[in-house]
Design an enzyme around this catalytic site. Structure first.
Site, PDB file in Angstrom:
ATOM      1  N   SER A  11       0.842  -1.195   0.000  1.00 54.33           N
ATOM      2  CA  SER A  11       0.000   0.000   0.000  1.00 54.33           C
ATOM      3  C   SER A  11       0.873   1.239   0.000  1.00 54.33           C
ATOM      4  O   SER A  11       1.670   1.463   0.919  1.00 54.33           O
ATOM      5  CB  SER A  11      -0.896   0.019   1.238  1.00 54.33           C
ATOM      6  OG  SER A  11      -1.393   1.334   1.427  1.00 54.33           O
ATOM      7  N   HIS A  36      -1.230  -1.244  -4.244  1.00 53.02           N
ATOM      8  CA  HIS A  36      -2.515  -0.932  -3.608  1.00 53.02           C
ATOM      9  C   HIS A  36      -2.561   0.570  -3.330  1.00 53.02           C
ATOM     10  O   HIS A  36      -1.649   1.127  -2.705  1.00 53.02           O
ATOM     11  CB  HIS A  36      -2.614  -1.741  -2.309  1.00 53.02           C
ATOM     12  CG  HIS A  36      -3.906  -1.629  -1.585  1.00 53.02           C
ATOM     13  ND1 HIS A  36      -5.013  -2.378  -1.908  1.00 53.02           N
ATOM     14  CD2 HIS A  36      -4.266  -0.870  -0.519  1.00 53.02           C
ATOM     15  CE1 HIS A  36      -6.011  -2.092  -1.077  1.00 53.02           C
ATOM     16  NE2 HIS A  36      -5.577  -1.170  -0.222  1.00 53.02           N
ATOM     17  N   ASP A  38      -4.760   3.596  -1.640  1.00 54.41           N
ATOM     18  CA  ASP A  38      -5.835   3.862  -0.688  1.00 54.41           C
ATOM     19  C   ASP A  38      -6.380   5.271  -0.851  1.00 54.41           C
ATOM     20  O   ASP A  38      -5.717   6.246  -0.482  1.00 54.41           O
ATOM     21  CB  ASP A  38      -5.306   3.683   0.739  1.00 54.41           C
ATOM     22  CG  ASP A  38      -5.077   2.220   1.068  1.00 54.41           C
ATOM     23  OD1 ASP A  38      -6.042   1.438   0.960  1.00 54.41           O
ATOM     24  OD2 ASP A  38      -3.938   1.850   1.418  1.00 54.41           O
ATOM     25  N   MET A  40      -8.953   8.047   0.291  1.00 51.18           N
ATOM     26  CA  MET A  40      -9.752   8.386   1.484  1.00 51.18           C
ATOM     27  C   MET A  40     -10.293   9.800   1.357  1.00 51.18           C
ATOM     28  O   MET A  40      -9.566  10.695   0.923  1.00 51.18           O
ATOM     29  CB  MET A  40      -8.866   8.308   2.727  1.00 51.18           C
ATOM     30  CG  MET A  40      -8.208   6.963   2.926  1.00 51.18           C
ATOM     31  SD  MET A  40      -7.124   7.008   4.365  1.00 51.18           S
ATOM     32  CE  MET A  40      -6.569   5.308   4.375  1.00 51.18           C
ATOM     33  N   HIS A  69      -8.357   1.125  -3.839  1.00 49.85           N
ATOM     34  CA  HIS A  69      -9.289   0.858  -2.735  1.00 49.85           C
ATOM     35  C   HIS A  69      -9.981   2.169  -2.377  1.00 49.85           C
ATOM     36  O   HIS A  69      -9.359   3.067  -1.816  1.00 49.85           O
ATOM     37  CB  HIS A  69      -8.461   0.297  -1.560  1.00 49.85           C
ATOM     38  CG  HIS A  69      -9.241   0.063  -0.307  1.00 49.85           C
ATOM     39  ND1 HIS A  69      -8.636  -0.224   0.895  1.00 49.85           N
ATOM     40  CD2 HIS A  69     -10.585   0.055  -0.052  1.00 49.85           C
ATOM     41  CE1 HIS A  69      -9.558  -0.387   1.828  1.00 49.85           C
ATOM     42  NE2 HIS A  69     -10.744  -0.221   1.281  1.00 49.85           N
ATOM     43  N   MET A  71     -12.156   4.364  -0.273  1.00 48.23           N
ATOM     44  CA  MET A  71     -12.803   4.579   1.026  1.00 48.23           C
ATOM     45  C   MET A  71     -13.472   5.947   0.962  1.00 48.23           C
ATOM     46  O   MET A  71     -13.051   6.902   1.641  1.00 48.23           O
ATOM     47  CB  MET A  71     -11.751   4.501   2.142  1.00 48.23           C
ATOM     48  CG  MET A  71     -11.256   3.083   2.388  1.00 48.23           C
ATOM     49  SD  MET A  71      -9.671   3.020   3.239  1.00 48.23           S
ATOM     50  CE  MET A  71      -8.583   3.169   1.827  1.00 48.23           C
ATOM     51  N   MET A 140     -11.228  -6.090   5.378  1.00 46.46           N
ATOM     52  CA  MET A 140     -10.486  -5.136   6.209  1.00 46.46           C
ATOM     53  C   MET A 140     -10.167  -5.800   7.553  1.00 46.46           C
ATOM     54  O   MET A 140     -11.068  -6.284   8.235  1.00 46.46           O
ATOM     55  CB  MET A 140     -11.328  -3.874   6.479  1.00 46.46           C
ATOM     56  CG  MET A 140     -11.535  -2.954   5.294  1.00 46.46           C
ATOM     57  SD  MET A 140     -10.019  -2.414   4.447  1.00 46.46           S
ATOM     58  CE  MET A 140      -9.018  -1.764   5.792  1.00 46.46           C
ATOM     59  N   ASP A 178      -6.377  -6.682   4.260  1.00 47.47           N
ATOM     60  CA  ASP A 178      -5.815  -5.332   4.276  1.00 47.47           C
ATOM     61  C   ASP A 178      -5.852  -4.754   5.691  1.00 47.47           C
ATOM     62  O   ASP A 178      -6.930  -4.541   6.239  1.00 47.47           O
ATOM     63  CB  ASP A 178      -6.638  -4.461   3.319  1.00 47.47           C
ATOM     64  CG  ASP A 178      -6.106  -3.046   3.173  1.00 47.47           C
ATOM     65  OD1 ASP A 178      -5.042  -2.745   3.721  1.00 47.47           O
ATOM     66  OD2 ASP A 178      -6.783  -2.250   2.487  1.00 47.47           O
TER      67      ASP A 178
END
Ligand code: DX5
Ligand code: ZN
Length: 222
Positions: A11, A36, A38, A40, A69, A71, A140, A178
């Site tokens: 990540s 990966h 992330d 957010m 990913h 979020m 998660m 993850d």
């Protein structure tokens, strides 16, 4: 079905963004399978990271598959932007998608691989219906929002249950874990049924990214 290779997906959240291209180069040399990313939004999770602009920058640096990913609330609004930025896979949270099937279909229609995920406190019942339509199930093992948190031990049972649900579909769906993954628990996580390991802190916190990926892989296969 033959046993799938265990994939390591570092990540970038824990990377040093002042030297992003070097860090991506290290991941490649270290043998990372996916990267990966992330995303957010400060709404679904209590932190803001980055969006399509960084995905695009990473795309220009590597041919490794980019595993995004999301979020974020209302992920449907941004699927096109992540596709244009070069994402290969997009994973959405069941908690953010009132019409999960529509969202998953939209990801596939754009030519990307759809993934679905749930928070630690969300039951697998939330994804049972959509599972046959996705390529990736992410579990998660920390509450999403921050890197460097501790793996929640209750996740093992969920991983095993999810692996069973995947087997029942008869499809090759990757099972990704993850949060808080490191060389001390990677073996147990794989034995529980996972075959893609996301790791941020344990890959980037030391000096040697290459060695850290090696330790993870060894533990995962050991
Ligand atoms: C957490 C993110 C994870 C996180 C993993 O919200 O989804 O991908 O960055 O980082 P570590 O391995 O540090 O827990
Ligand atoms: Zn993640």
């Amino acid at each position: 079905m033959s046993k799938p290779k265990i994939l390591i997906a570092p990540s970038l959240l824990s990377a040093d963004f002042t030297i992003l291209s070097e860090q991506v180069g290290e991941l490649e040399k270290g043998g990372a399978d996916w990267i990966h990313l992330d995303v957010m939004d400060g709404r679904f999770v209590p932190n803001i990271s980055f969006g399509p602009m960084i995905v695009r920058a990473v795309r220009s640096l590597t041919r490794l598959p980019l595993d995004v990913h999301l979020m974020i609330v209302e992920p449907d609004r941004y699927l096109g932007a992540f596709h244009d930025a070069g994402a290969d896979m997009v994973t959405v949270h069941a908690e953010t998608c009132p019409h999960l099937h529509r969202t998953v279909q939209a990801i596939r229609d754009l030519g990307m691989k759809p993934g679905v995920t749930v928070n630690p406190a969300t039951s697998l019942d939330a994804i049972g219906g959509i599972l046959p339509s996705v390529d990736l199930l992410l579990l998660m093992s920390v509450n999403p929002g921050f890197g460097g948190q501790k793996f929640i031990p209750g996740s093992y049972k969920k991983i095993t249950a999810a692996a069973g649900m995947i087997r029942e579909t008869g499809r090759e769906i990757r099972l990704q874990v993850d949060g808080g993954v490191d060389a001390s628990n990677a073996g147990d996580i794989v034995r529980a049924g996972a075959n893609v390991l996301v790791a941020g802190n344990s890959v980037f916190s030391g000096k040697d990214i290459h060695a850290a990926i090696g330790r993870l892989r060894e533990a995962a296969n050991g």
